[in-house]
Design an enzyme around this catalytic site. Structure first.
Site, PDB file in Angstrom:
ATOM      1  CD  GLU A 244       7.664 -38.711   0.189  1.00 19.39           C
ATOM      2  OE1 GLU A 244       7.916 -37.702  -0.481  1.00 19.39           O
ATOM      3  OE2 GLU A 244       7.364 -39.805  -0.314  1.00 19.39           O
TER       4      GLU A 244
ATOM      5  CB  SER B 205      10.143 -34.926  -4.490  1.00 20.79           C
ATOM      6  OG  SER B 205      10.704 -33.978  -5.378  1.00 20.79           O
TER       7      SER B 205
ATOM      8  CE  LYS C 207      16.925 -36.496 -15.034  1.00 21.81           C
ATOM      9  NZ  LYS C 207      17.573 -36.996 -13.789  1.00 21.81           N
TER      10      LYS C 207
ATOM     11  CG  PHE D 198      16.501 -42.406  -5.045  1.00 20.67           C
ATOM     12  CD1 PHE D 198      16.656 -43.543  -4.258  1.00 20.67           C
ATOM     13  CD2 PHE D 198      15.812 -41.327  -4.510  1.00 20.67           C
ATOM     14  CE1 PHE D 198      16.137 -43.601  -2.968  1.00 20.67           C
ATOM     15  CE2 PHE D 198      15.307 -41.376  -3.222  1.00 20.67           C
ATOM     16  CZ  PHE D 198      15.462 -42.519  -2.453  1.00 20.67           C
TER      17      PHE D 198
ATOM     18  CD  GLU E 157      20.114 -36.536 -10.221  1.00 19.41           C
ATOM     19  OE1 GLU E 157      19.183 -37.201 -10.726  1.00 19.41           O
ATOM     20  OE2 GLU E 157      19.931 -35.463  -9.611  1.00 19.41           O
TER      21      GLU E 157
ATOM     22  CB  CYS F 175       6.005 -43.774  -3.938  1.00 20.73           C
ATOM     23  SG  CYS F 175       5.588 -45.111  -5.047  1.00 20.73           S
TER      24      CYS F 175
HETATM   25  P1  NAD Z   1      13.301 -36.076  -6.926  1.00 21.04           P
HETATM   26  O1  NAD Z   1      12.074 -35.287  -7.144  1.00 21.04           O
HETATM   27  O2  NAD Z   1      14.413 -35.495  -6.154  1.00 21.04           O
HETATM   28  O3  NAD Z   1      13.930 -36.496  -8.338  1.00 21.04           O
HETATM   29  C1  NAD Z   1      13.118 -37.001  -9.379  1.00 21.04           C
HETATM   30  C2  NAD Z   1      13.731 -36.585 -10.707  1.00 21.04           C
HETATM   31  O4  NAD Z   1      13.707 -35.164 -10.800  1.00 21.04           O
HETATM   32  C3  NAD Z   1      15.173 -37.033 -10.878  1.00 21.04           C
HETATM   33  O5  NAD Z   1      15.345 -37.534 -12.189  1.00 21.04           O
HETATM   34  C4  NAD Z   1      15.975 -35.757 -10.633  1.00 21.04           C
HETATM   35  O6  NAD Z   1      17.138 -35.697 -11.417  1.00 21.04           O
HETATM   36  C5  NAD Z   1      15.021 -34.653 -11.045  1.00 21.04           C
HETATM   37  N1  NAD Z   1      15.214 -33.427 -10.242  1.00 21.04           N
HETATM   38  C6  NAD Z   1      15.662 -33.350  -8.962  1.00 21.04           C
HETATM   39  N2  NAD Z   1      15.658 -32.053  -8.555  1.00 21.04           N
HETATM   40  C7  NAD Z   1      15.209 -31.320  -9.580  1.00 21.04           C
HETATM   41  C8  NAD Z   1      14.967 -29.924  -9.761  1.00 21.04           C
HETATM   42  N3  NAD Z   1      15.203 -29.057  -8.794  1.00 21.04           N
HETATM   43  N4  NAD Z   1      14.476 -29.510 -10.943  1.00 21.04           N
HETATM   44  C9  NAD Z   1      14.213 -30.392 -11.937  1.00 21.04           C
HETATM   45  N5  NAD Z   1      14.435 -31.728 -11.815  1.00 21.04           N
HETATM   46  C10 NAD Z   1      14.923 -32.180 -10.660  1.00 21.04           C
HETATM   47  O7  NAD Z   1      12.815 -37.483  -6.291  1.00 21.04           O
HETATM   48  P2  NAD Z   1      13.712 -38.667  -5.731  1.00 21.04           P
HETATM   49  O8  NAD Z   1      14.321 -38.241  -4.438  1.00 21.04           O
HETATM   50  O9  NAD Z   1      14.572 -39.213  -6.786  1.00 21.04           O
HETATM   51  O10 NAD Z   1      12.578 -39.766  -5.431  1.00 21.04           O
HETATM   52  C11 NAD Z   1      11.860 -39.836  -4.226  1.00 21.04           C
HETATM   53  C12 NAD Z   1      10.521 -39.146  -4.351  1.00 21.04           C
HETATM   54  O11 NAD Z   1       9.780 -39.738  -5.411  1.00 21.04           O
HETATM   55  C13 NAD Z   1       9.648 -39.308  -3.118  1.00 21.04           C
HETATM   56  O12 NAD Z   1       8.977 -38.094  -2.884  1.00 21.04           O
HETATM   57  C14 NAD Z   1       8.657 -40.400  -3.517  1.00 21.04           C
HETATM   58  O13 NAD Z   1       7.420 -40.372  -2.819  1.00 21.04           O
HETATM   59  C15 NAD Z   1       8.464 -40.069  -4.948  1.00 21.04           C
HETATM   60  N6  NAD Z   1       7.965 -41.212  -5.681  1.00 21.04           N
HETATM   61  C16 NAD Z   1       6.654 -41.205  -6.058  1.00 21.04           C
HETATM   62  C17 NAD Z   1       6.133 -42.285  -6.740  1.00 21.04           C
HETATM   63  C18 NAD Z   1       4.697 -42.297  -7.173  1.00 21.04           C
HETATM   64  O14 NAD Z   1       4.346 -43.131  -7.984  1.00 21.04           O
HETATM   65  N7  NAD Z   1       3.862 -41.411  -6.664  1.00 21.04           N
HETATM   66  C19 NAD Z   1       6.945 -43.379  -7.043  1.00 21.04           C
HETATM   67  C20 NAD Z   1       8.287 -43.350  -6.645  1.00 21.04           C
HETATM   68  C21 NAD Z   1       8.791 -42.255  -5.966  1.00 21.04           C
END
Ligand code: NAD
Length: 504
Positions: free
Chosen positions: A389, A234, A181, A157, A184, A289
């Site tokens: 985090e 994450s 994808k 997000f 959401e 991030c």
């Molecule tokens: P998230 O992991 O909750 O979601 C990421 C994606 O995974 C979304 O599209 C979501 O729909 C999907 N998802 C969520 N739960 C899931 C599950 N149980 N099973 C399968 N898919 C699932 O992450 P977020 O909250 O959207 O983003 C924040 C996180 O992203 C932070 O941890 C941040 O550090 C990380 N991030 C990392 C970078 C990088 O380059 N290292 C860049 C941006 C964000």
């Protein structure tokens, strides 16, 4: 979850085979403005059939797209970069409304993705093979970097413009087709970018979009016709995606969670350092991030804490579209609750709360998910606020007696996304650069997200998979190298049976 017919709120469409279509699902989620809780749209949790239709369309389109000329592919991205520029203000406004970050920061989000689109337009120089003449007499060897097929991207997000643009432009420019994808939680700016991509001339089926959460992501990991998966999000979800996708033979690259440290030496320029620290710790409400949620003050720089807190107090918390805002709302109530929980744990575990950002007054936006800048001192590495985090505007201050002690502390943290050092000493900076075990290093630069001439290079616990997104590495990720060894017989060539493995 609700059904779309329950209200007149617009629905977010799927993109399948070049058409923006309504999902037939019965599961929908609200996309809300985090400053007001206004429901902006409803996003579908796509069905397994819809995912399958998107992949089939991408698979069929690959047959012709993989043979499209370099110039044709490049020109689409040349048109696309112009369309993004022309629509920058609208894109930023959509992004701020659904994600919360300030308008200038939203433009930055779009701009950092635009740079990748520009990079994709020079694909002719990037996807070049190698050639060796006369590896044996009359024999040449060369490589082809051929596209893989259907690739997929799963995005978070916090950068709903930049991160989708890390993925599909490079995958498509290298000759693949794509299923995206988006998050959401804020899919609307991503969809506007997808509309512009189609307007730029991406043919039907080459780019498809499905929405959803866990089930759609698992469907992507398991689908036998998807060859590669790019994930940003994450650590818990990324680890699951990596294991599940590679378990079915796919390539996977997962950029994951972070806990980035800034190391401050006492010889650093104090003004520059404190400004950079406040900007990167609290900007985007700490939801980057590459934010700096931990600062290690070395030696005498410990005395700067008071001035740091004063600077943090000057930052304005408000809705992202309001002029002069420094810190917008957090993405959701759940995110707000998590930050509250962690700040409470920081207090109960013995850290000293130097600045408490709980419940800031934001007149006119009383329902927003706001959290003000928060600073903890006397933090140790056992505390939850250090280990987890937080992904909110909360800065942990630690101390170290020497640069080497600070380096040891950073290297002991499981994450390896980014780090920074602030100093006037070239020798100290070079020592840090050599000894630090983190993938992205800033020297007097707080958020070193590399430009697309390079790749994003997080490391250790922040990344799974060898090759990073965009830049040079992603050309390798989205292509299969084929090595061709060829000989052409002339009239005068005489041969005989050769039973050795050497070429003659
Ligand atoms: P998230 O992991 O909750 O979601 C990421 C994606 O995974 C979304 O599209 C979501 O729909 C999907 N998802 C969520 N739960 C899931 C599950 N149980 N099973 C399968 N898919 C699932 O992450 P977020 O909250 O959207 O983003 C924040 C996180 O992203 C932070 O941890 C941040 O550090 C990380 N991030 C990392 C970078 C990088 O380059 N290292 C860049 C941006 C964000």
């Amino acid at each position: 979850m609700t059904t779309p017919s329950a209200t007149s709120v617009p629905t977010v469409k799927l993109l399948i085979d070049g058409k923006f279509v309504e999902s037939t699902t019965s599961e929908w989620m609200d996309v809300t403005n985090p400053a007001t809780q206004e429901v902006l749209a409803r996003v579908p949790m796509a069905t397994a059939y819809e995912l399958s239709a998107a992949v089939s369309s991408a698979r069929a389109a690959f047959k012709t797209w993989r043979k499209t000329s370099i110039g044709t592919r490049a020109r689409i991205f040349l048109r696309y970069q112009q369309l993004i520029r022309d629509n920058m203000a609208e894109l930023a406004a959509i992004l701020t409304a659904e994600q919360g970050k300030t308008l200038p920061d939203a433009e930055g989000d779009v701009f950092r993705g635009l740079e990748v689109v520009e990079h994709a337009a020079s694909i002719g120089n990037l996807q070049l093979g190698e050639f060796a003449n006369n590896v044996a007499a009359g024999v040449d060897t060369y490589t082809l970097m051929q596209p893989l097929g259907v690739c997929a991207g799963i995005t978070p997000f916090n950068f709903p413009a930049m991160i989708p643009l890390w993925m599909f432009p490079m995958a498509i420019a290298t000759g693949n087709t794509f299923v995206l994808k988006p998050s959401e939680q804020d899919p609307m700016v991503t969809m506007r970018l997808v509309e512009l991509a189609m307007e730029a001339g991406i043919p039907p089926g080459v780019l498809n979009v499905v929405h959803g959460g866990k089930d759609v992501v698992n469907g992507i990991c398991d689908h036998p016709d998807i060859k590669a998966v790019s994930f940003v999000g994450s650590t818990a979800v990324g680890t699951h995606v990596y294991n599940r996708a590679t378990g079915t033979g796919k390539r996977a690259q997962c950029m994951m969670g972070a806990k980035n440290h800034m190391v401050v030496l006492p010889d650093a320029d104090k003004e520059q350092t404190l400004n950079a620290l406040a900007g990167s710790a609290f900007g985007a409400a700490g939801q980057r991030c590459m934010a700096i949620p931990v600062v290690v003050l070395v030696g005498e720089s410990q005395t700067w804490l008071g001035e740091l807190v004063e600077r943090a107090k000057t930052l304005k918390v408000n809705a992202g579209h309001e002029p002069g805002t420094d810190i917008g709302p957090l993405i959701s109530r759940a995110a707000l609750d998590r930050v509250h929980r962690l700040v409470e744990s920081g207090e109960s575990e013995g850290a000293r709360l130097e600045l408490d950002g709980r419940k800031p007054a934001v007149p006119g936006y009383e329902d927003g998910n706001f959290f003000g800048p928060t600073v903890f001192s006397q933090v140790n590495t056992e505390m939850s606020i250090y280990r987890e985090e937080i992904f909110g505007p909360v800065l942990c201050v630690l101390h170290a007696a020497t640069l080497d002690e600070a380096i040891e502390l950073v290297n002991a943290n499981p994450n390896g996304n980014g780090t920074a050092i602030f100093t006037r000493s070239g020798a100290a900076a070079r020592h840090f650069q050599e000894e630090i075990d983190v993938g992205q290093v800033g020297i007097n630069v707080p958020i070193p997200v590399p430009v697309p001439l390079f790749s994003f290079t997080g490391s250790r616990g922040s990344k799974l998979g060898d090759l990073g997104p965009y830049g040079k590495q992603v050309i390798q990720f989205y292509t299969q190298t084929k090595t061709v060894t060829s000989r052409w017989f002339g009239e005068d060539d005489v041969g005989g049976v050769n039973t050795t493995i050497t070429l003659k």
